[in-house]
Design a protein around this motif. Sequence first.
Motif, mmCIF file in Angstrom:
data_model
loop_
_atom_site.group_PDB
_atom_site.id
_atom_site.type_symbol
_atom_site.label_atom_id
_atom_site.label_comp_id
_atom_site.label_asym_id
_atom_site.label_seq_id
_atom_site.Cartn_x
_atom_site.Cartn_y
_atom_site.Cartn_z
ATOM 1 N N ARG A 3 -8.935 -7.747 13.372
ATOM 2 C CA ARG A 3 -7.850 -8.308 12.569
ATOM 3 C C ARG A 3 -7.734 -7.482 11.298
ATOM 4 O O ARG A 3 -8.715 -6.974 10.783
ATOM 5 C CB ARG A 3 -8.144 -9.761 12.229
ATOM 6 N N GLU A 4 -6.488 -7.355 10.825
ATOM 7 C CA GLU A 4 -6.262 -6.597 9.603
ATOM 8 C C GLU A 4 -5.644 -7.479 8.536
ATOM 9 O O GLU A 4 -4.910 -8.418 8.843
ATOM 10 C CB GLU A 4 -5.347 -5.400 9.878
ATOM 11 N N ALA A 5 -5.956 -7.168 7.293
ATOM 12 C CA ALA A 5 -5.387 -7.882 6.151
ATOM 13 C C ALA A 5 -4.694 -6.870 5.259
ATOM 14 O O ALA A 5 -5.265 -5.827 4.933
ATOM 15 C CB ALA A 5 -6.483 -8.598 5.378
ATOM 16 N N PRO A 6 -3.447 -7.153 4.859
ATOM 17 C CA PRO A 6 -2.751 -6.238 3.955
ATOM 18 C C PRO A 6 -3.414 -6.217 2.577
ATOM 19 O O PRO A 6 -4.057 -7.193 2.167
ATOM 20 C CB PRO A 6 -1.336 -6.817 3.887
ATOM 21 N N VAL A 7 -3.251 -5.107 1.897
ATOM 22 C CA VAL A 7 -3.889 -4.908 0.593
ATOM 23 C C VAL A 7 -3.529 -6.034 -0.378
ATOM 24 O O VAL A 7 -4.401 -6.499 -1.118
ATOM 25 C CB VAL A 7 -3.518 -3.521 0.018
ATOM 26 N N ASP A 8 -2.291 -6.501 -0.389
ATOM 27 C CA ASP A 8 -1.909 -7.569 -1.318
ATOM 28 C C ASP A 8 -2.726 -8.836 -1.069
ATOM 29 O O ASP A 8 -3.151 -9.505 -2.016
ATOM 30 C CB ASP A 8 -0.416 -7.889 -1.204
ATOM 31 N N GLU A 9 -2.945 -9.170 0.185
ATOM 32 C CA GLU A 9 -3.738 -10.350 0.533
ATOM 33 C C GLU A 9 -5.194 -10.171 0.105
ATOM 34 O O GLU A 9 -5.816 -11.091 -0.434
ATOM 35 C CB GLU A 9 -3.666 -10.580 2.043
ATOM 36 N N VAL A 10 -5.715 -8.993 0.320
ATOM 37 C CA VAL A 10 -7.101 -8.704 -0.063
ATOM 38 C C VAL A 10 -7.236 -8.730 -1.582
ATOM 39 O O VAL A 10 -8.212 -9.273 -2.115
ATOM 40 C CB VAL A 10 -7.573 -7.356 0.519
ATOM 41 N N ALA A 11 -6.260 -8.173 -2.295
ATOM 42 C CA ALA A 11 -6.309 -8.164 -3.756
ATOM 43 C C ALA A 11 -6.323 -9.593 -4.302
ATOM 44 O O ALA A 11 -7.053 -9.887 -5.256
ATOM 45 C CB ALA A 11 -5.124 -7.381 -4.325
ATOM 46 N N ALA A 12 -5.546 -10.478 -3.705
ATOM 47 C CA ALA A 12 -5.532 -11.877 -4.141
ATOM 48 C C ALA A 12 -6.883 -12.532 -3.882
ATOM 49 O O ALA A 12 -7.417 -13.249 -4.740
ATOM 50 C CB ALA A 12 -4.413 -12.641 -3.429
ATOM 51 N N ALA A 13 -7.456 -12.287 -2.708
ATOM 52 C CA ALA A 13 -8.775 -12.846 -2.384
ATOM 53 C C ALA A 13 -9.833 -12.260 -3.313
ATOM 54 O O ALA A 13 -10.710 -12.977 -3.814
ATOM 55 C CB ALA A 13 -9.123 -12.572 -0.925
ATOM 56 N N TRP A 14 -9.767 -10.958 -3.562
ATOM 57 C CA TRP A 14 -10.719 -10.271 -4.442
ATOM 58 C C TRP A 14 -10.659 -10.856 -5.859
ATOM 59 O O TRP A 14 -11.689 -11.093 -6.486
ATOM 60 C CB TRP A 14 -10.409 -8.775 -4.442
ATOM 61 N N ALA A 15 -9.448 -11.115 -6.355
ATOM 62 C CA ALA A 15 -9.275 -11.670 -7.694
ATOM 63 C C ALA A 15 -9.932 -13.050 -7.823
ATOM 64 O O ALA A 15 -10.304 -13.464 -8.921
ATOM 65 C CB ALA A 15 -7.787 -11.752 -8.042
ATOM 66 N N GLU A 16 -10.078 -13.731 -6.696
ATOM 67 C CA GLU A 16 -10.716 -15.050 -6.689
ATOM 68 C C GLU A 16 -12.178 -14.976 -6.238
ATOM 69 O O GLU A 16 -12.764 -15.990 -5.865
ATOM 70 C CB GLU A 16 -9.928 -15.996 -5.795
ATOM 71 N N GLY A 17 -12.749 -13.773 -6.237
ATOM 72 C CA GLY A 17 -14.153 -13.615 -5.885
ATOM 73 C C GLY A 17 -14.408 -13.318 -4.422
ATOM 74 O O GLY A 17 -15.541 -13.442 -3.953
ATOM 75 N N GLY A 18 -13.374 -12.905 -3.681
ATOM 76 C CA GLY A 18 -13.525 -12.578 -2.261
ATOM 77 C C GLY A 18 -14.517 -11.455 -2.033
ATOM 78 O O GLY A 18 -14.713 -10.592 -2.889
#
Length: 108
Positions: A3-18
């Motif tokens: 499965r792939e996640a777009p960079v925008d989705e990952v950036a949002a998760a990362w900003a919340e401690g992903g």
Amino acid sequence: MAREAPVDEVAAAWAEGGLVVDVREPDEYAAGHVPGARLMPRHTVPAHCGELPADRTVFLICASGNRSRSAADWMTSRGIDAYSVTGGTLAWARGGRPIASGSSERAA
């Protein structure tokens, strides 16, 4: 198939401690990586993926997406909630997102 996640989705998760795990080699990681990303070179994934928290989604990133797709595929087949970051670190940087440099400890 990974499965792939777009960079925008990952950036949002990362900003919340992903949890972002970089599967490139240490020299590539040191040259520039997502801040806070854990280093776990692709060839070490089978030996070290058990060190990752089992209850969290893992976003795997490499330079462009090839190694991270392979690692995500491997992890997913073993029940880990893993996604490959579409476009990798190149897409992350092209989007104007922060890049850190220097080495880090292996994922734990």
